[in-house]
Design a protein around this motif. Structure first.
Motif, PDB file in Angstrom:
ATOM      1  N   ASP A 130      -5.443   1.013   0.026  1.00 56.93           N
ATOM      2  CA  ASP A 130      -6.411   0.036  -0.473  1.00 56.93           C
ATOM      3  C   ASP A 130      -6.170  -1.359   0.089  1.00 56.93           C
ATOM      4  OD1 ASP A 130      -7.463   2.070  -1.917  1.00 56.93           O
ATOM      5  OD2 ASP A 130      -6.625   1.440  -3.854  1.00 56.93           O
ATOM      6  N   SER A 131      -4.917  -1.688   0.355  1.00 55.46           N
ATOM      7  CA  SER A 131      -4.606  -3.042   0.839  1.00 55.46           C
ATOM      8  C   SER A 131      -5.158  -3.281   2.236  1.00 55.46           C
ATOM      9  CB  SER A 131      -3.098  -3.270   0.835  1.00 55.46           C
ATOM     10  OG  SER A 131      -2.464  -2.479   1.845  1.00 55.46           O
ATOM     11  N   SER A 184      -0.011  -5.831  -0.607  1.00 61.01           N
ATOM     12  CA  SER A 184      -0.287  -5.074  -1.838  1.00 61.01           C
ATOM     13  C   SER A 184       0.822  -5.373  -2.841  1.00 61.01           C
ATOM     14  CB  SER A 184      -0.317  -3.575  -1.536  1.00 61.01           C
ATOM     15  OG  SER A 184      -0.318  -2.824  -2.745  1.00 61.01           O
ATOM     16  N   ARG A 238      -9.119  -3.979   0.925  1.00 65.04           N
ATOM     17  CA  ARG A 238      -9.483  -4.939  -0.118  1.00 65.04           C
ATOM     18  C   ARG A 238      -8.279  -5.661  -0.700  1.00 65.04           C
ATOM     19  NH1 ARG A 238     -11.650  -0.141  -1.539  1.00 65.04           N
ATOM     20  NH2 ARG A 238     -10.204   0.051  -3.290  1.00 65.04           N
TER      21      ARG A 238
END
Length: 586
Positions: free
Chosen positions: A578-579, A469, A582
């Motif tokens: 989120d990492s 990320s 996606r």
């Protein structure tokens, strides 16, 4: 519940005197095996003792004396069941080098040998009592390999003068080669013939005699014993030749009169200046002897699932050397070849060393008159054949392929020992090894890590396809943090932060950090302060318990802007969820 006999812990006295443990269970079978092994080792030790005394520059009988009382003391205090103690090639060379320098200044050679032996024993005893056996770990394998190989070359060259029958002396390769070159015109033909014949026979007997005896119908154990007695045969044959043809009167140098009987009590001289001058050589001699002894002792013990206690071995070797000093001997240690022979011959307990000492004592009482015509060339041949097997030049090729750092250590130790002498070579090798270790640990492997897709594992972004990320930087340090590498970590984190303008969190993965010293703690505080001022939070993950215990009461942990996570996966789940689904793949 009372402990069973097999699980009962040894008493305090038994821990200091291991003989009390094995002697209680000593039986007829062990006695028989020990007696056989002692017979084989005695045959091997007699010529070795004489030869190594010659190498150390002391009378031949000193080698026999050093193979009697020291063996008894080792049997009492030693923890190895099969280690065979006595004079050794490398320690004899170091004795000659150290005492030679002192004697050049006016000290009596024999007095210096006794003081060196006693000092070595006292140093070993002190190290054992203080449990300093770990200090031997600072002699890395590359240092030991280079040192022993170079020492073996020096030993072989130092004995060439006895094979050629010429005067020559020196402690380094240039000095020895120059002295041998100058003495070549004085080469003595009969001496060369005897020495060369002894070398060829000993070389042949090491590899060919045992198979030959087996083909003649002799059993494996008998063939092994007779093959190991090759030096005895060489001594007998060449001594008979010197006596029969009166070669001593024709220029062949012989051992001469060897006192008959047990050694007399010797009291090393008290001379503070001499003791101070020999202190450092005695320390080096002690460490080298201990490393050689513990290496072979642990190797042989592992084959029988036994244990060797390093600190107890220090005490045993120390007591053995003190005994040698007071019985007209020279420094002793656990010899590789003797110990292997002792093991292969079936020795079960240290009592084999006691029986070997008795055998040496009998030889000293009855056989020393027969040694008068023993040519020094034969003893030199015994040394040359024994030490050349210690030369391991393949180590240079192996270390070159595997590690340039280790190659540098081997090459430096080898070259310095050959060119400047054994003491300088050993110190130079240890110094370079420690310097390179500090250099490597001052630049630890620092990896930016990301998640391996579909797992909770995090790996180096330069080696694996991982997810990261832009808001979170995961950093793993594969080294404990201390004063030498703390600043390096600061620099690496600063570089990484400068490359990610969107960064909001730095997570230091501590799975490979076993310790953090005061200097490193200050660096962590500096890193935390700089990151906070830049609007970035510092977090820790996977901190080991002992490290966490040290950090728990520090201002660093109390003022930490971020959190301490149990796992790195938990940190990323909390800081950049989120990492995990996606994120950018690197």
């Amino acid at each position: 519940m009372n402990a069973s006999p097999t699980t009962r812990r040894p008493s305090a006295i038994a821990r200091w005197v291991p003989m009390l443990t094995w002697a209680r269970a000593y039986d007829r079978g062990q006695w028989s095996a020990d007696m056989i092994a002692a017979g084989v080792v005695t045959l091997m030790l007699i010529p070795q003792s004489l030869a190594y005394a010659l190498l150390a520059g002391v009378p031949a009988e000193a080698g026999l004396y050093a193979s009697m009382l020291p063996l008894l003391f080792y049997a009492v205090f030693g923890s190895s069941r099969t280690l065979a103690v006595g004079p050794a090639a490398v320690t004899s060379l170091m004795t000659a080098a150290a005492v030679g320098q002192v004697a050049a200044g006016g000290a009596a050679y024999w007095d210096a040998v006794l003081v060196l032996t006693l000092l070595s024993g006292l140093i070993l005893l002190a190290m054992g009592v203080l449990k300093l056996g770990f200090l031997a770990n600072y002699l890395s394998h590359p240092v030991i390999s280079g040192f022993i190989s170079a020492s073996a070359v020096l030993i072989a060259l130092s004995q060439a003068k006895h094979i050629l029958g010429i005067p020559a002396s020196g402690d380094t390769l240039p000095d020895l080669l120059a002295a041998l070159w100058r003495g070549l015109p004085q080469t003595h033909g009969a001496t060369v013939a005897l020495g060369s014949a002894a070398i060829l026979f000993l070389w042949w007997s090491r590899s060919r005699l045992k198979p030959l005896l087996g083909r003649l119908g002799l059993g494996p154990r008998g063939a092994e014993a007779l093959a190991k007695a090759g030096p005895v045969a060489a001594i007998a044959a060449t001594t008979a030749a010197v006596w029969f043809w009166d070669l001593a009167d024709k220029g062949v140098r012989v051992v001469g009169a060897v006192p008959q009987g047990f050694p007399s009590f010797t009291l090393p001289t008290w001379n503070p200046a001499l003791w101070a001058e020999l202190a450092v050589p005695a320390l080096l001699l002690s460490i080298v002897g201990f490393v050689e002894s513990i290496s072979v002792g642990q190797t042989l013990a592992a084959k029988r699932r036994q244990r060797v206690e390093p600190d107890q071995e220090l005490i045993a070797l120390g007591a053995s050397n003190v005994a040698a000093a007071f019985s007209a001997g020279l420094p002793v240690t656990g010899g590789f070849s003797r110990s292997v022979v002792n093991f292969d011959a079936g020795a079960q307990t240290p009592a084999a060393g006691v029986y070997t000492a008795v055998g040496i004592a009998v030889a000293t009482l009855l056989l020393t008159p027969l040694l008068y015509h023993l040519p020094q060339a034969t003893l030199a041949a015994t040394i040359i054949v024994a030490v050349l097997s210690l030369v391991d030049l393949k180590m240079l090729r192996r270390t070159w392929r595997y590690s340039r750092f280790d190659f540098a250590v081997v090459a430096m130790t080898l070259a310095t020992t050959l060119m400047a002498g054994v003491e300088v070579g050993l110190v130079a090798g240890v110094g370079l090894a420690l310097t390179l270790h500090l250099y490597r640990s001052s630049r630890p492997h620092v990896a930016v890590v990301g998640q391996v897709p579909g797992t909770e594992h995090f790996r180096n972004v330069l080696r694996h396809q991982v997810r990261t990320s832009p808001r979170v930087l995961g950093v793993r340090v594969d080294e404990s943090l201390y004063f030498a590498n703390a600043r390096y970590l600061e620099d690496r984190i600063n570089e990484a932060v400068a490359e990610q303008p969107e960064l909001r969190h730095v997570v230091l993965q501590c799975s490979a950090i076993n310790d953090i010293d005061a200097s490193a703690l200050e660096s962590l505080e500096t890193i935390e302060t700089r990151l906070r001022e830049a609007g970035i939070l510092l977090h820790l993950s996977e901190v080991k318990g002992p490290v966490m215990d040290k950090l728990s009461d520090t201002l660093f942990l109390k003022q930490l802007s971020g959190r301490v996570y149990l796992t790195h996966y938990q940190a990323i789940t909390d800081l950049a969820p989120d990492s995990l689904a996606r994120g950018t793949s690197r």
